[in-house]
Design a protein around this motif. Sequence first.
Motif, short mmCIF file in Angstrom:
data_model
loop_
_atom_site.label_atom_id
_atom_site.label_comp_id
_atom_site.label_asym_id
_atom_site.label_seq_id
_atom_site.Cartn_x
_atom_site.Cartn_y
_atom_site.Cartn_z
N ASP A 236 4.82 41.40 24.38
CA ASP A 236 3.80 42.30 23.84
C ASP A 236 2.84 41.55 22.90
OD1 ASP A 236 2.76 44.47 21.84
OD2 ASP A 236 3.59 45.57 23.54
N GLY A 237 1.55 41.78 23.12
CA GLY A 237 0.54 41.11 22.30
C GLY A 237 0.53 41.56 20.86
N GLY A 238 1.10 42.75 20.59
CA GLY A 238 1.10 43.24 19.22
C GLY A 238 1.89 42.38 18.26
N LEU A 239 2.76 41.53 18.78
CA LEU A 239 3.55 40.67 17.90
C LEU A 239 2.67 39.66 17.16
CD1 LEU A 239 6.55 39.90 20.30
CD2 LEU A 239 6.53 41.48 18.36
N VAL A 240 1.54 39.28 17.77
CA VAL A 240 0.71 38.25 17.15
C VAL A 240 -0.71 38.72 16.83
CG1 VAL A 240 1.97 36.28 18.10
CG2 VAL A 240 0.18 37.36 19.47
N ASP A 241 -1.21 39.72 17.56
CA ASP A 241 -2.59 40.16 17.32
C ASP A 241 -2.75 41.58 17.85
OD1 ASP A 241 -5.22 40.28 16.65
OD2 ASP A 241 -5.88 38.58 17.88
N ASN A 242 -2.36 42.55 17.07
CA ASN A 242 -2.37 43.93 17.54
C ASN A 242 -3.78 44.54 17.53
OD1 ASN A 242 -0.65 46.05 18.55
ND2 ASN A 242 -1.10 47.20 16.68
N LEU B 104 -18.73 45.46 16.17
CA LEU B 104 -17.44 45.90 16.70
C LEU B 104 -17.17 47.35 16.35
CD1 LEU B 104 -15.11 42.88 15.82
CD2 LEU B 104 -16.33 43.33 17.95
N ILE B 105 -16.62 48.06 17.33
CA ILE B 105 -16.01 49.37 17.08
C ILE B 105 -14.51 49.15 17.25
CG2 ILE B 105 -15.80 51.76 17.84
CD1 ILE B 105 -18.64 51.54 18.93
N VAL B 106 -13.77 49.28 16.17
CA VAL B 106 -12.34 48.97 16.16
C VAL B 106 -11.56 50.27 16.02
CG1 VAL B 106 -10.50 47.72 14.98
CG2 VAL B 106 -12.78 46.71 15.15
N VAL B 107 -10.62 50.49 16.94
CA VAL B 107 -9.77 51.68 16.89
C VAL B 107 -8.35 51.22 16.61
CG1 VAL B 107 -9.05 53.79 18.05
CG2 VAL B 107 -11.26 52.73 18.62
N ASN B 108 -7.85 51.60 15.45
CA ASN B 108 -6.50 51.20 15.03
C ASN B 108 -5.59 52.42 15.01
OD1 ASN B 108 -4.28 49.86 13.98
ND2 ASN B 108 -4.96 50.14 11.85
N ILE B 109 -4.65 52.45 15.92
CA ILE B 109 -3.70 53.58 15.98
C ILE B 109 -2.26 53.08 15.85
CG2 ILE B 109 -5.14 55.20 17.25
CD1 ILE B 109 -2.64 52.93 19.00
N GLY B 110 -2.08 51.87 15.32
CA GLY B 110 -0.75 51.28 15.20
C GLY B 110 0.21 52.16 14.41
N GLN C 46 1.27 43.17 9.49
CA GLN C 46 0.73 41.99 8.80
C GLN C 46 -0.45 41.40 9.55
OE1 GLN C 46 4.14 39.42 8.36
NE2 GLN C 46 4.90 40.49 6.54
N ASN C 47 -0.33 41.27 10.89
CA ASN C 47 -1.47 40.70 11.62
C ASN C 47 -2.61 41.71 11.74
OD1 ASN C 47 -1.49 42.02 14.40
ND2 ASN C 47 0.56 41.15 14.48
N VAL C 48 -2.28 43.02 11.70
CA VAL C 48 -3.34 44.03 11.72
C VAL C 48 -4.22 43.91 10.48
CG1 VAL C 48 -3.78 46.51 11.52
CG2 VAL C 48 -2.14 45.68 13.20
N GLN C 49 -3.59 43.80 9.31
CA GLN C 49 -4.37 43.71 8.07
C GLN C 49 -5.22 42.45 8.03
OE1 GLN C 49 -4.74 46.22 6.01
NE2 GLN C 49 -3.33 47.36 7.36
N ARG C 50 -4.71 41.35 8.57
CA ARG C 50 -5.53 40.13 8.62
C ARG C 50 -6.76 40.35 9.49
NH1 ARG C 50 -0.39 37.51 8.96
NH2 ARG C 50 -0.58 37.39 11.25
N SER C 51 -6.59 41.04 10.62
CA SER C 51 -7.74 41.29 11.50
C SER C 51 -8.74 42.23 10.87
CB SER C 51 -7.25 41.87 12.83
OG SER C 51 -6.46 40.94 13.54
N LEU C 52 -8.25 43.30 10.26
CA LEU C 52 -9.17 44.28 9.67
C LEU C 52 -9.95 43.69 8.50
CD1 LEU C 52 -7.01 47.56 9.72
CD2 LEU C 52 -8.66 46.72 11.41
N ALA C 53 -9.36 42.70 7.83
CA ALA C 53 -10.03 42.08 6.68
C ALA C 53 -11.27 41.30 7.10
CB ALA C 53 -9.06 41.16 5.94
#
Length: 734
Positions: free
Chosen positions: A202-208, A222-228, A254-261
């Motif tokens: 699953d890709g969510g392990l490294v870049d969700n 970007l239009i980003v939809v986060n439903i994690g 953890q990787n979600v917050q890095r991406s959203l930042a």
Amino acid sequence: MTTAPAEPAAAKPAGSTRPRIGLVLSGGGARGLAHVGVLKVLERERVPIDMIAGTSMGAIIGGLYASGMSAAQLEAELLKVDWNAVFASRVDRQLLSQRRKEEDFEISPVIEIGMRNGELRAPLGALSGRGLETLLRRYTLPVRDVRNFDVLPIPFRALATDMETGKPVVLSQGDLALALRSSMSVPGVFAPTELNQRILGDGGLVDNVPVGVARDMGADVLIVVNIGTPIAGRDSLSSVTGLTTQMINILTEQNVQRSLATLGERDVLIAPDLGTLSSADFERTRELIDRGQRGAEPLSARLAGLALDEATYASWRQSRPLPGGTAAQVSFIRFEGTELTNPQRFASQLESRPGQPFDAAKAERDARRLAASGDYTRADYLLVSTPDGDGLVFDVEDKPWGPHYFRIGLDMETDFRGGSGFNIKISHNRHWLDANGSEWRNQLQIGKVPRWYTELYHPLNWTLGISNDWFVSGYAEVQRRDITQYDNDSGAVTSLFNRKLGRIGVDLGQPWGEFGELRLGALALIERTTPDVDASTLSSVDGPVTLRERGVHLGAVIDQLDFANFPTRGYRLESELVAGRRSRSGSGLRTDFTRVEASGTAARSWGQHTLNVHARVQRTGQDNATSLGSYTLGGFHQLSGYRSEQLDGNAVVFSRLTWYRRSLTAPVFTRGFFVGATLEAGNAWARWGDARWADLRSGMSLFLGADTGLGPLYFGLTYAPRGSTGLYLFVGRP
């Protein structure tokens, strides 16, 4: 499959001043269905999407949208999906061969381990990905010839994880359906896939939330939809499952917050409020889509800044390349992916045929037939184009824990009055001894009734009449059991016996597809009965009695039950006729004998409620060697309220009506909890001519049950007007 592309996936149209818009869809299991609601809002607001990057469920929704499906089409299709069937651990039982079905009556199929190269192995996932693969294959057929995801109607990327290195893998080309499935290989839930020499999870392990991938594709905005799934509270940490889920959620967050930042002022973040809806709530598709739509609507003002006018938006939509059709003529059929089996043996049983037009429904059913053999973790089909024409390729993957398969079961009973016993059961099945698909099956039972059974099963591949799948089977069995004889009325013990049995036979049989099978064969039996107490119960015999039988038998079974235990729909009919010669020790007489046995079960459900009707009839000639009959009746659900095997005779009639209600809660290693009741009637007679309707006895029970990994479990209250009232705990098949 590549890492980031060298060139942007979407070039800015000539003369256009609008920014290139990238859509990023996160993973989240069932929560990802909310993406469809967001897409509905984007279409309503006329926001053009120039590229899509997605992870896990976000990859599936994004990939299907990129392939040309509209939000309305996605919604309509997903609302029709039977998610329980999609994520079932195996093919529907009704589609299995009779050989696989019979295993369910011996030991529960919930827990299976295997052996390969002398090493014990377990399944890699709790659920099967076959249903999901079939679904994705059907939806992506219009773009089956597309191998570069940049030439899809919308350029697309899916994220997966290299399970050997832990690095992200950006999927930009290849088989779209397999790429989507690879991105959603949740650890412990779905087995990983192998693609281009890599084991993908699953890709969510490294870049969700693959923000960086969308920027590398050339997105300006970007239009980003986060439903994690958010990190759960303390209450969820009370089980192994809860702790495992929490661990994955922590790593993902953890990787979600890095991406959203990394999001800028121009980017739009949509995070629908999904409340307590979890990653497993696929049955709540309607609610998830609606919540996704409601979560996007408050951002309409910001989306308006990216919108086009009606004419320009219509022109943009028309400029997207339309998916091709699925019409094709099948010129060949090929099998790939297996090292241990010979799926070519099943070619003549497939509905798809060379020279016929391609039919997706037929191909799906054929893939299910291959999966029903029990040998593959995945059985997929591909429609491929070659210089020689279009062909149908069935891509199968061997179970990594085969070809030796083991199951462990338990029989245990107690009436809380001193009557109790248990049996531990172990089954072993070695598949594919040869290219015909020969199997060696063994069953070992230790406990109250020691037993060993072995069978060698060899398909013949004969073509006789309309059948081309005949088989020959040789088997042997030894068994030992203690027999208690009771007074039929009082239930008092009158005598004890010990019986040892040996049986060998050989059958010629014909499978009836997934409906059942027919067997004709010869058998020999030797049975030695020894009195332990009160030898006078043996008629004119002071010691052990040995009985020998030789004969032929004809047996048939039709089985369309959806489950062997607590079925909710379907039916099963079984019958056998045995005829031959019988002799016993101390007598030179040989007598002819016949045995006729038949049973039937039918189940039908209304919502969570099920009615199950069962009946059986058994009849054989009277044997004067002992006072024991050939058949017994009594015990839990076999005439509840009587002691186990209290009634015996050479003729038995029995019927049972069962009602049960299934709980929607299904703990680990169980199919669910049940509450139910039975009404039962039957009796046993020394001779068939003695049977009278007026002699029928009745029994009934109330019970709590569960279909567990070791077998069905019951705890019940029993009662019989001519028997007694009692409690019963039972594990196994009554």
